[in-house]
Structure formats: C-alpha cells, structure tokens
Design a protein around this motif. Structure first.
Motif, short mmCIF file in Angstrom:
data_model
loop_
_atom_site.label_atom_id
_atom_site.label_comp_id
_atom_site.label_asym_id
_atom_site.label_seq_id
_atom_site.Cartn_x
_atom_site.Cartn_y
_atom_site.Cartn_z
N TRP A 52 0.86 -1.19 0.00
CA TRP A 52 0.00 0.00 0.00
C TRP A 52 0.90 1.24 0.00
O TRP A 52 1.86 1.31 0.78
CB TRP A 52 -0.89 -0.05 1.25
N ASN A 105 -2.83 -5.61 -0.35
CA ASN A 105 -3.08 -4.45 -1.22
C ASN A 105 -1.72 -3.97 -1.73
O ASN A 105 -0.86 -3.64 -0.91
CB ASN A 105 -3.78 -3.35 -0.42
N ASP A 133 -0.65 -5.43 9.28
CA ASP A 133 -1.64 -4.43 8.90
C ASP A 133 -2.88 -5.21 8.50
O ASP A 133 -2.86 -5.96 7.52
CB ASP A 133 -1.11 -3.59 7.73
N ALA A 135 -6.38 -4.57 7.31
CA ALA A 135 -7.34 -3.55 6.85
C ALA A 135 -8.55 -4.18 6.16
O ALA A 135 -9.50 -3.48 5.85
CB ALA A 135 -6.64 -2.59 5.88
N TYR A 136 -8.49 -5.49 5.90
CA TYR A 136 -9.55 -6.12 5.10
C TYR A 136 -10.10 -7.39 5.72
O TYR A 136 -10.54 -8.29 5.00
CB TYR A 136 -9.02 -6.43 3.69
N SER A 166 -7.94 -1.95 11.04
CA SER A 166 -8.83 -0.88 10.59
C SER A 166 -10.25 -1.40 10.43
O SER A 166 -10.45 -2.52 9.95
CB SER A 166 -8.33 -0.35 9.24
N LYS A 169 -12.99 -0.34 6.22
CA LYS A 169 -13.62 -1.05 5.10
C LYS A 169 -14.64 -2.07 5.56
O LYS A 169 -15.74 -2.12 5.04
CB LYS A 169 -12.54 -1.76 4.27
N TYR A 174 -15.16 4.55 6.81
CA TYR A 174 -13.95 5.23 6.36
C TYR A 174 -13.70 6.57 7.03
O TYR A 174 -12.63 6.83 7.57
CB TYR A 174 -14.01 5.42 4.84
N ARG A 177 -12.43 7.12 11.03
CA ARG A 177 -11.09 6.82 11.53
C ARG A 177 -11.14 5.85 12.73
O ARG A 177 -10.69 6.20 13.83
CB ARG A 177 -10.31 8.10 11.91
C1 LIG Z 1 -3.22 -2.16 3.61
C2 LIG Z 1 -3.97 -0.96 4.11
N1 LIG Z 1 -3.78 -0.51 5.36
C3 LIG Z 1 -4.44 0.56 5.84
C4 LIG Z 1 -5.36 1.23 5.05
C5 LIG Z 1 -6.06 2.43 5.62
O1 LIG Z 1 -6.79 2.16 6.75
P1 LIG Z 1 -7.45 3.40 7.52
O2 LIG Z 1 -8.39 4.06 6.56
O3 LIG Z 1 -8.13 2.82 8.68
O4 LIG Z 1 -6.32 4.31 7.87
C6 LIG Z 1 -5.57 0.81 3.73
C7 LIG Z 1 -6.44 1.47 2.77
O5 LIG Z 1 -6.92 2.51 2.78
C8 LIG Z 1 -4.86 -0.30 3.26
O6 LIG Z 1 -5.05 -0.75 2.00
#
Ligand SMILES: Cc1ncc(COP(=O)(O)O)c(C=O)c1O
Length: 323
Positions: A52, A105, A133, A135-136, A166, A169, A174, A177
C-alpha cells in the motif's frame, strides 16, 4: 488579491523532514541519514514489494528506515515465496517486518496457510518483530476467522507482535477513523511499560480519540444479533467480489483474450493486480473511459455484472492492440 489568505507566505519545509526526503531520493549505496534525531540501529522495517502506497510514507515519517522484501512475482502474478524467504532470511535479526494480514493491497496475493507457517518459523527463528496491517478482515474469504488466521498463528506461539487493525472497510466507517493498535507483549510488566510509551506518543498527537466511530463498532461487536448480521453482510460482500472475479475471468476466456488470466480468480480480496501495463491502462481510460491506477490494479468492489462485458472488451482491446 481577493483571498483573505492572499498574504500568507509559503511555510518553510520542515528542516528535518526535508533532509529525509533528500536522503530517500539519493540512489547512492553509501548514503547515510544523520538528520533525524531518532534512535535507530541498523535494523529497521521491511515492507513487501509492492505494498500500500502509504506504508513507506508512514514508516518514514515515524523515523524508521524503510527497506523492502520481495513479495510479488510479475511472471506468475502470484507470490514470490522463495524471494520473500531469502530477503527476510537475509535481513538482520530483530528487524520489524510488515505483513498484510489478508487480502494484500495492491496485489490480492496472499500466502497459503502452509506458507504462513514457514514465514512464522523464519521470523521467529530470526527474532524479527512481525507488524501486521489488518485492513480487510472479512473481505478476503468472507469469514472473519479465516482472515485472521495469519495473525492468530503468531499470537498463538507466545511470541510478540503488533497489529494495526482498521474498521474503515469491513464496517464501512472510512470517515470515522476507527481502528486499533494491539501490541502483544511477553509479560504484563512489559505491556505496562509499552503502554506508557504509547501514551507519550498519543498525547501530543491526538490526545484523546474521536468516540463516535468506535462506539458504532463496539455496539455491533457487543450485540450478538448485530454481530451476526454484520458477518452475513461481510460474507455477501466477499461473495459478490468473488463472483465478479469469475464473471470477468469467464468473459475474457469467452473472448479468447491472449494470455493467462487465471490470476483474476486466484487473487483474493478487493483488488486484482491485472498485469496490465501503464500504456494499456491509459488506452483503456482514453478509449473506454475506465479508470484505475497506472499499475494495473482494479478494485473488484467497483465492478458489477452489467459492466463486466465493457471491462472485458476494454482489456481485450488493450491487450491485442497495444501489446
Ligand atoms: C493495507 C492498508 N492498510 C491501511 C489502510 C487504511 O486504513 P485506515 O483508513 O483505517 O487508515 C488501507 C487502505 O486505505 C490499506 O489498504
């Protein structure tokens, strides 16, 4: 000057950040950054190549020196597992290693459970510190548990790790936060000390967190009916994405588009790393009004059944006309 702010002068660049930006641009192998007043050893953080786009920026701003490890193999459009093992095996002991918990990602390529086991063994034997991380969660397979397997494997072995999670998603929050940083420590005593350091970081940064989004998440997680409803919705979203993958793959196969497109159904999560190059992407935007990042990444979530034929036509034309 119409603007009230017309007389505002350009602020000087942050002198420390400026040094780091110049350092990062310098391709010299002998470069050395003595600008940032952060304690560091030669160990630093290793991020997957690619990752990312915000990862290098976040860790650079945190004062870490960012290195990458091989992850994606363009030839197979799959995981460069050997390259990953070699690079993390060669990294100095004690390095921080950033891992995408699931649905990597931008590639959509995840290690298998067997490969995760080997990655875990390697990281633990080298004394590396895993930083997940996540996020998904739920988007990869449709199951919260299956998508958490990688993280749980590391927690279960009693070693330490960090997880940045996170809800942007998987709960559609979004703008709110909402997320959490969990740090698994070997003892309660260490955890207390680590927490005290986090408080030092938090205080001048955001001081106290916004509460609204976190309350929404907590309400859903604590109420079994809502929690089950959320899981059903997540599964429906993941299934829809998987169905889009099959529809696109079938459409390209039916057209006889040159090349192997099986990675569309092998990759996982929201993104497909199509393998289309910058010229082909530009062609598709100009001639077919299809927009995506120039690295050929498409968000499967943005696709629907009606648009699949149009996308397949565009990919077919891009591949056959510009290759
Ligand atoms: C791998 C990854 N980590 C973190 C995020 C962002 O997370 P947050 O919006 O909670 O900061 C994203 C995408 O927006 C992502 O693809």
């Amino acid at each position: 000057m119409d603007s009230v702010f017309g007389n505002v002068v350009q602020a000087p660049e942050d002198p420390i950040l400026g040094v780091t930006v110049a350092y990062n641009k310098d391709p010299s192998p002998i470069k050395l950054n003595l600008g940032v007043g952060a304690y560091r050893t030669e160990h630093t953080i290793y991020i997957p190549q690619p990752t990312w786009g915000n990862h290098p920026k976040v860790f650079m701003m945190a004062g870490l020196s960012v290195k990458s490890y091989r992850y994606y193999d363009p030839a197979t459009r799959g995981l460069d597992f050997q390259g990953l093992l070699e690079d993390l095996g060669a990294a100095p002991s004690g390095a921080i290693v950033l891992l995408h918990a699931c649905a990597h990602n931008p590639t959509g390529v995840d290690p298998t459970v067997e490969q995760w086991k080997q990655i875990r063994q390697l990281l633990r034997s080298k004394g590396h510190l895993p930083f997940f991380d996540s996020a998904y969660q739920g988007f990869a397979s449709g199951s919260l548990d299956a998508d958490a397997q990688s993280v749980r494997m590391f927690v279960a072995d009693g070693g330490e790790c960090l997880t940045a999670q996170s809800f942007a998603k998987n709960m559609g929050l979004y703008g709110e936060r909402v997320g959490a940083l969990s740090i698994v420590c070997k003892t309660a005593d260490v955890a207390t000390k680590v927490e005290s350091q986090l408080k030092l970081v938090i205080r001048p940064m955001y001081s106290s967190p916004p509460i609204h989004g976190a309350s929404i998440v907590a309400t859903i997680l604590k109420d079994s009916d809502m929690y089950n409803e959320w899981k059903v919705e997540l599964k429906a979203m993941a299934d829809r994405i998987i169905s889009m993958r099959h529809q696109l793959f079938d459409a390209l196969s039916a057209k006889g588009t040159p090349g192997d497109w099986s990675h569309i159904i092998k990759q996982i999560g929201m993104f497909t790393f199509t393998g289309l190059n910058g010229d082909q992407v530009a062609f598709m935007t100009k001639e077919y009004h299809i927009y995506m990042t120039s690295d050929g990444r498409i968000s499967m979530a943005g696709l629907n059944s009606k648009k699949v034929p149009h996308l397949a036509d565009a990919i077919h034309a891009a591949v056959t006309r510009t290759s």
